[in-house]
Design a protein around this motif. Structure first.
Motif, short mmCIF file in Angstrom:
data_model
loop_
_atom_site.label_atom_id
_atom_site.label_comp_id
_atom_site.label_asym_id
_atom_site.label_seq_id
_atom_site.Cartn_x
_atom_site.Cartn_y
_atom_site.Cartn_z
N GLN A 165 3.67 1.59 -1.86
CA GLN A 165 4.77 1.63 -3.00
C GLN A 165 4.18 2.50 -3.85
O GLN A 165 3.22 2.63 -4.17
CB GLN A 165 5.10 0.11 -3.63
CG GLN A 165 5.77 -0.76 -2.59
CD GLN A 165 5.81 -2.21 -2.97
OE1 GLN A 165 6.18 -2.23 -4.34
NE2 GLN A 165 5.86 -3.12 -2.30
N GLY A 218 -1.36 -0.84 -5.70
CA GLY A 218 -1.09 0.02 -4.28
C GLY A 218 -2.46 0.47 -3.83
O GLY A 218 -2.53 0.53 -2.40
N PRO A 229 4.37 -0.29 -8.44
CA PRO A 229 3.90 -1.61 -7.92
C PRO A 229 5.03 -2.67 -8.34
O PRO A 229 5.48 -2.67 -9.15
CB PRO A 229 2.62 -1.72 -8.83
CG PRO A 229 2.85 -0.89 -9.97
CD PRO A 229 3.76 0.40 -9.54
N ASN A 233 -1.14 6.37 -2.51
CA ASN A 233 -2.26 5.36 -2.83
C ASN A 233 -3.29 5.51 -1.92
O ASN A 233 -4.66 5.31 -2.11
CB ASN A 233 -1.58 3.85 -2.58
CG ASN A 233 -0.46 3.60 -3.65
OD1 ASN A 233 -0.54 4.01 -4.54
ND2 ASN A 233 0.75 2.84 -3.10
N ASN A 266 -1.67 3.37 -10.03
CA ASN A 266 -1.24 2.11 -9.45
C ASN A 266 -2.42 1.40 -8.69
O ASN A 266 -2.67 1.57 -7.60
CB ASN A 266 -0.34 2.71 -8.28
CG ASN A 266 0.33 1.80 -7.62
OD1 ASN A 266 0.43 0.50 -8.00
ND2 ASN A 266 1.33 2.03 -6.59
N SER A 295 0.77 -1.35 -0.07
CA SER A 295 -0.07 0.03 0.01
C SER A 295 0.75 1.16 -0.02
O SER A 295 0.35 2.33 -0.42
CB SER A 295 -0.89 0.09 1.08
OG SER A 295 -0.02 0.17 2.57
#
Length: 277
Positions: free
Chosen positions: A33, A242, A36, A54, A239, A31
């Motif tokens: 990053q 994430g 990904p 995120n 993302n 979560s």
């Protein structure tokens, strides 16, 4: 126990704890990053690849706060109804003498073998069409208001309460409500906490029934909102991995905190200590 056995037990328990905790750790790391990384190496990201964006991204699409509020209302209503009804029924099955008590307990056991999925269609027709409770908190709560497992747990705990306590309270003029509130409940606090925690898990993570009974996005619990995000929105996100992990962290966090705070109550007390020899 020898020192070698103690060390071996500690190693085994530590390894088991690491295996159990790794998915949660991986979820939190995912979560955070920026780019990904769904491989095992993603569990150990570079500090420069960590961000809180995120959480902002998924909150902008499904409103995490509103989802948590809906989940809290749904779960709180289920827990409240379950505790009240289970305490009353469990007390009646364990302490009171009345015709049909054994049959009622047998029916409570029989309910355990009936899958909830078999009841979804008739429940939907009854609650959504007959009662008009679609997109309503009460419509979400009603199918889970009575839990036979909680009834059985309270019955077994009440059976362990020494009968001498009830007899002494009755001699002092206490009624059945007074016996339940002042004598029985304080002695079965472990059962009360256990039922609350076990009941909390089900509705908090429940997806199918809230998904069927709610069509408005502002009424859906977080589990349903997160599933809708993954199905309909994640493909267009910068993302998606994430963001989905961020939503999963928010969904799991209250359960983890609840168990950390109340896990020490998962021990039984010596009920007989309330009776002097």
């Amino acid at each position: 126990m020898s020192r070698a056995a103690t060390v071996l037990r500690g190693l085994v328990l530590g390894l088991g704890a690491l295996v159990f905790l790794f998915p949660f750790y991986y979820m939190v790391m995912g979560s955070l990053q920026t780019a990904p990384d769904q491989s095992v190496a993603g569990a150990f990201p570079h500090p420069g690849n960590l961000t809180g964006a995120n959480y902002v991204a998924i909150d902008s699409r499904i409103s995490l706060v509103r989802g948590l509020v809906n989940s809290g209302i749904f779960t709180g209503g289920v827990v409240l109804c379950t505790v009240v009804f289970a305490v009353l029924v469990g007390y009646a099955l364990a302490v009171l003498q009345w015709r049909g008590r054994g049959v009622t307990f047998a029916l409570a056991l029989l309910v355990q073998v009936v899958p909830f999925q078999l009841l979804i269609i008739p429940l939907y027709v009854l609650i959504a069409r007959n009662y008009g409770l679609a997109d309503n908190y009460l419509g979400m709560i009603l199918p889970f208001a009575i839990n036979s497992t909680a009834v059985i747990i309270f019955r077994q705990y009440f059976l362990q309460v020494p009968k001498e306590l009830f007899e002494a309270a009755r001699i002092d003029g206490a009624g059945e409500v007074g016996l339940l509130v002042r004598v029985a409940l304080p002695l079965v606090r472990p059962a009360l906490v256990t039922v609350v925690l076990l009941t909390f898990i089900g509705p908090w993570n429940e997806f199918l029934w809230p998904f069927l009974i709610t069509k408005r996005a502002d009424m859906q619990p977080l589990a349903v909102s997160l599933a809708n995000y993954i199905t309909n929105v994640a493909a267009t996100a910068a993302n998606p991995f994430g963001a989905a992990m961020a939503g999963a962290v928010v969904l799991a966090a209250p359960l983890v905190v609840l168990f950390i705070v109340f896990q020490r109550y998962f021990i039984s007390t010596d009920l007989g200590s309330g009776v002097k020899g």
